[in-house]
Design an enzyme around this catalytic site. Structure first.
Site, mmCIF file in Angstrom:
data_model
loop_
_atom_site.group_PDB
_atom_site.id
_atom_site.type_symbol
_atom_site.label_atom_id
_atom_site.label_comp_id
_atom_site.label_asym_id
_atom_site.label_seq_id
_atom_site.Cartn_x
_atom_site.Cartn_y
_atom_site.Cartn_z
ATOM 1 N N HIS A 1 46.740 7.798 86.641
ATOM 2 C CA HIS A 1 46.590 7.563 85.206
ATOM 3 C C HIS A 1 45.890 8.731 84.505
ATOM 4 O O HIS A 1 46.106 8.962 83.322
ATOM 5 C CB HIS A 1 45.833 6.261 84.964
ATOM 6 C CG HIS A 1 46.527 5.084 85.572
ATOM 7 N ND1 HIS A 1 47.768 4.668 85.157
ATOM 8 C CD2 HIS A 1 46.180 4.274 86.602
ATOM 9 C CE1 HIS A 1 48.159 3.636 85.881
ATOM 10 N NE2 HIS A 1 47.214 3.380 86.776
ATOM 11 N N CYS B 1 39.770 -3.070 60.668
ATOM 12 C CA CYS B 1 40.298 -3.167 59.305
ATOM 13 C C CYS B 1 41.023 -4.509 59.204
ATOM 14 O O CYS B 1 40.822 -5.377 60.052
ATOM 15 C CB CYS B 1 41.178 -1.966 58.944
ATOM 16 S SG CYS B 1 42.680 -1.770 59.909
ATOM 17 N N THR C 1 44.243 -5.359 59.533
ATOM 18 C CA THR C 1 45.201 -5.557 60.620
ATOM 19 C C THR C 1 44.817 -4.833 61.903
ATOM 20 O O THR C 1 45.363 -5.145 62.964
ATOM 21 C CB THR C 1 46.579 -5.011 60.205
ATOM 22 O OG1 THR C 1 46.425 -3.608 59.901
ATOM 23 C CG2 THR C 1 47.122 -5.746 58.985
ATOM 24 N N HIS D 1 44.205 1.891 82.433
ATOM 25 C CA HIS D 1 45.306 2.864 82.538
ATOM 26 C C HIS D 1 45.264 3.978 81.502
ATOM 27 O O HIS D 1 45.788 5.062 81.753
ATOM 28 C CB HIS D 1 46.656 2.133 82.425
ATOM 29 C CG HIS D 1 47.001 1.348 83.656
ATOM 30 N ND1 HIS D 1 48.254 0.820 83.878
ATOM 31 C CD2 HIS D 1 46.247 0.990 84.739
ATOM 32 C CE1 HIS D 1 48.266 0.178 85.049
ATOM 33 N NE2 HIS D 1 47.056 0.258 85.575
ATOM 34 N N ASP E 1 36.640 -1.008 57.357
ATOM 35 C CA ASP E 1 36.800 -0.884 55.907
ATOM 36 C C ASP E 1 36.323 -2.215 55.316
ATOM 37 O O ASP E 1 35.717 -3.039 56.021
ATOM 38 C CB ASP E 1 38.236 -0.507 55.519
ATOM 39 C CG ASP E 1 39.251 -1.605 55.801
ATOM 40 O OD1 ASP E 1 38.863 -2.669 56.332
ATOM 41 O OD2 ASP E 1 40.447 -1.402 55.490
HETATM 42 C C1 RB5 Z 1 43.142 -3.222 53.287
HETATM 43 O O1 RB5 Z 1 43.670 -4.054 52.301
HETATM 44 C C2 RB5 Z 1 44.123 -3.093 54.437
HETATM 45 O O2 RB5 Z 1 45.252 -2.415 54.043
HETATM 46 C C3 RB5 Z 1 43.458 -2.394 55.609
HETATM 47 O O3 RB5 Z 1 42.316 -3.072 55.968
HETATM 48 C C4 RB5 Z 1 44.275 -2.276 56.874
HETATM 49 O O4 RB5 Z 1 44.766 -3.529 57.267
HETATM 50 C C5 RB5 Z 1 45.296 -1.233 56.932
HETATM 51 O O5 RB5 Z 1 45.938 -1.020 57.957
#
Ligand code: RB5
Length: 154
Positions: free
Chosen positions: A138, A70, A72, A103, A13
Protein backbone atom coordinates in the site's frame (compact mmCIF):
# COMPACT_ATOMS: atom_id res chain seq x y z
CA UNK A 1 -10.41 2.88 22.87
CA UNK A 2 -7.65 5.30 21.88
CA UNK A 3 -4.39 3.44 21.34
CA UNK A 4 -2.15 6.36 20.46
CA UNK A 5 -3.01 9.98 21.28
CA UNK A 6 -2.48 12.31 18.36
CA UNK A 7 -2.57 15.98 17.60
CA UNK A 8 -5.74 16.64 15.65
CA UNK A 9 -6.40 19.76 13.64
CA UNK A 10 -10.10 20.30 13.09
CA UNK A 11 -12.03 22.78 10.96
CA UNK A 12 -15.40 23.22 9.34
CA UNK A 13 -17.58 25.69 7.53
CA UNK A 14 -20.84 27.11 8.93
CA UNK A 15 -22.70 23.92 7.91
CA UNK A 16 -20.31 21.75 9.90
CA UNK A 17 -19.98 23.88 12.99
CA UNK A 18 -22.05 21.80 15.42
CA UNK A 19 -20.55 18.48 14.43
CA UNK A 20 -17.06 20.00 14.61
CA UNK A 21 -17.67 21.12 18.19
CA UNK A 22 -18.95 17.70 19.20
CA UNK A 23 -16.05 15.88 17.53
CA UNK A 24 -13.49 18.22 19.08
CA UNK A 25 -14.86 17.50 22.55
CA UNK A 26 -15.10 13.78 21.81
CA UNK A 27 -11.51 13.53 20.58
CA UNK A 28 -10.19 15.58 23.51
CA UNK A 29 -12.05 13.31 25.95
CA UNK A 30 -10.37 10.32 24.26
CA UNK A 31 -6.96 11.83 25.06
CA UNK A 32 -6.07 13.53 21.80
CA UNK A 33 -4.70 17.06 21.59
CA UNK A 34 -7.27 18.98 19.58
CA UNK A 35 -6.56 22.24 17.78
CA UNK A 36 -9.74 23.90 16.49
CA UNK A 37 -8.93 26.12 13.51
CA UNK A 38 -12.42 27.51 13.25
CA UNK A 39 -14.78 28.94 12.50
CA UNK A 40 -16.06 29.85 15.93
CA UNK A 41 -19.42 31.31 14.88
CA UNK A 42 -22.20 30.32 12.52
CA UNK A 43 -21.83 33.07 9.91
CA UNK A 44 -21.41 31.87 6.35
CA UNK A 45 -17.82 31.07 5.38
CA UNK A 46 -16.04 29.33 2.50
CA UNK A 47 -14.98 25.74 3.20
CA UNK A 48 -11.77 25.81 1.07
CA UNK A 49 -10.26 28.37 3.46
CA UNK A 50 -10.66 26.02 6.40
CA UNK A 51 -9.57 22.98 4.43
CA UNK A 52 -6.37 24.83 3.56
CA UNK A 53 -5.72 25.89 7.18
CA UNK A 54 -6.20 22.37 8.56
CA UNK A 55 -4.17 20.68 5.82
CA UNK A 56 -1.26 23.09 6.20
CA UNK A 57 -1.03 22.19 9.89
CA UNK A 58 -1.31 18.45 9.20
CA UNK A 59 1.53 18.63 6.68
CA UNK A 60 3.76 20.50 9.14
CA UNK A 61 3.03 18.17 12.09
CA UNK A 62 4.26 14.59 11.65
CA UNK A 63 1.88 11.99 13.02
CA UNK A 64 -1.03 14.40 13.25
CA UNK A 65 -4.44 14.05 11.61
CA UNK A 66 -7.05 16.45 10.28
CA UNK A 67 -10.81 16.44 10.56
CA UNK A 68 -12.87 18.61 8.21
CA UNK A 69 -16.64 19.00 8.41
CA UNK A 70 -18.98 20.73 5.98
CA UNK A 71 -22.60 20.08 5.07
CA UNK A 72 -21.89 17.06 2.88
CA UNK A 73 -18.17 16.53 3.45
CA UNK A 74 -17.74 16.65 -0.33
CA UNK A 75 -16.50 20.22 -0.71
CA UNK A 76 -14.01 19.76 2.09
CA UNK A 77 -12.67 16.55 0.57
CA UNK A 78 -12.38 18.12 -2.88
CA UNK A 79 -10.49 21.12 -1.52
CA UNK A 80 -8.22 19.09 0.76
CA UNK A 81 -7.28 16.59 -1.93
CA UNK A 82 -5.95 19.38 -4.18
CA UNK A 83 -3.12 19.87 -1.68
CA UNK A 84 -0.03 17.69 -2.35
CA UNK A 85 0.64 15.32 0.54
CA UNK A 86 -2.96 15.35 1.73
CA UNK A 87 -5.03 12.20 1.46
CA UNK A 88 -8.50 13.18 2.57
CA UNK A 89 -11.24 10.57 2.90
CA UNK A 90 -14.95 11.31 3.05
CA UNK A 91 -16.36 8.55 5.24
CA UNK A 92 -19.97 7.62 5.95
CA UNK A 93 -19.29 4.45 7.94
CA UNK A 94 -16.64 2.80 10.10
CA UNK A 95 -15.61 0.36 7.34
CA UNK A 96 -14.51 3.22 5.10
CA UNK A 97 -12.69 4.88 7.99
CA UNK A 98 -10.82 1.68 8.78
CA UNK A 99 -9.92 0.86 5.18
CA UNK A 100 -8.76 4.34 4.28
CA UNK A 101 -6.32 4.25 7.19
CA UNK A 102 -5.15 0.68 6.50
CA UNK A 103 -4.72 1.05 2.74
CA UNK A 104 -4.57 4.76 1.86
CA UNK A 105 -2.83 6.17 4.95
CA UNK A 106 -5.45 8.92 4.87
CA UNK A 107 -4.33 11.89 6.94
CA UNK A 108 -7.58 13.89 6.85
CA UNK A 109 -11.08 12.66 7.67
CA UNK A 110 -13.99 14.50 6.02
CA UNK A 111 -17.53 14.29 7.35
CA UNK A 112 -20.89 15.76 6.39
CA UNK A 113 -22.97 17.22 9.21
CA UNK A 114 -26.11 17.10 7.04
CA UNK A 115 -25.47 13.45 6.12
CA UNK A 116 -24.71 11.49 9.28
CA UNK A 117 -25.70 11.72 12.94
CA UNK A 118 -23.35 12.66 15.75
CA UNK A 119 -23.11 9.15 17.17
CA UNK A 120 -22.01 7.64 13.88
CA UNK A 121 -19.63 10.53 13.21
CA UNK A 122 -17.94 10.02 16.59
CA UNK A 123 -17.61 6.30 15.94
CA UNK A 124 -16.13 6.94 12.46
CA UNK A 125 -13.63 9.38 13.97
CA UNK A 126 -12.63 6.84 16.65
CA UNK A 127 -11.89 4.19 14.05
CA UNK A 128 -10.04 6.64 11.82
CA UNK A 129 -7.84 7.87 14.67
CA UNK A 130 -7.15 4.42 16.12
CA UNK A 131 -6.27 2.51 12.95
CA UNK A 132 -2.67 2.36 11.75
CA UNK A 133 -1.51 2.27 8.12
CA UNK A 134 -0.68 -1.24 6.93
CA UNK A 135 2.26 -0.17 4.74
CA UNK A 136 3.79 -2.83 2.48
CA UNK A 137 2.29 -2.83 -1.04
CA UNK A 138 0.00 0.00 0.00
CA UNK A 139 2.96 2.33 0.50
CA UNK A 140 3.85 2.02 -3.20
CA UNK A 141 0.30 2.91 -4.19
CA UNK A 142 0.13 5.82 -1.79
CA UNK A 143 3.43 7.12 -3.21
CA UNK A 144 1.94 6.84 -6.72
CA UNK A 145 -0.90 9.17 -5.73
CA UNK A 146 1.63 11.98 -5.54
CA UNK A 147 3.29 11.20 -8.88
CA UNK A 148 0.50 9.90 -11.11
CA UNK A 149 -1.01 13.24 -12.14
CA UNK A 150 2.07 14.71 -13.88
CA UNK A 151 2.34 11.41 -15.82
CA UNK A 152 -1.03 12.20 -17.44
CA UNK A 153 0.63 15.10 -19.31
CA UNK A 154 3.36 12.89 -20.82
C1 RB5 B 1 -22.74 24.97 2.49
O1 RB5 B 1 -24.06 25.35 2.22
C2 RB5 B 1 -22.41 23.69 1.76
O2 RB5 B 1 -22.39 23.90 0.40
C3 RB5 B 1 -21.07 23.15 2.23
O3 RB5 B 1 -21.10 22.98 3.60
C4 RB5 B 1 -20.64 21.82 1.67
O4 RB5 B 1 -21.65 20.86 1.84
C5 RB5 B 1 -20.08 21.80 0.32
O5 RB5 B 1 -19.62 20.77 -0.17
Amino acid sequence: MTTMPKTIFIGSDHAGLELKAMLAAHAAAAGHTVVDLGPSEAKSVDYPDFAKAVCAKVLKTPGSAGILVCGTGIGMSMAANRIPGIRAALCVNEYLARMTRLHNDANVLCLGERVIGQGLAASIADVFLDTAFEGGRHQRRVDLIETCCPALDA
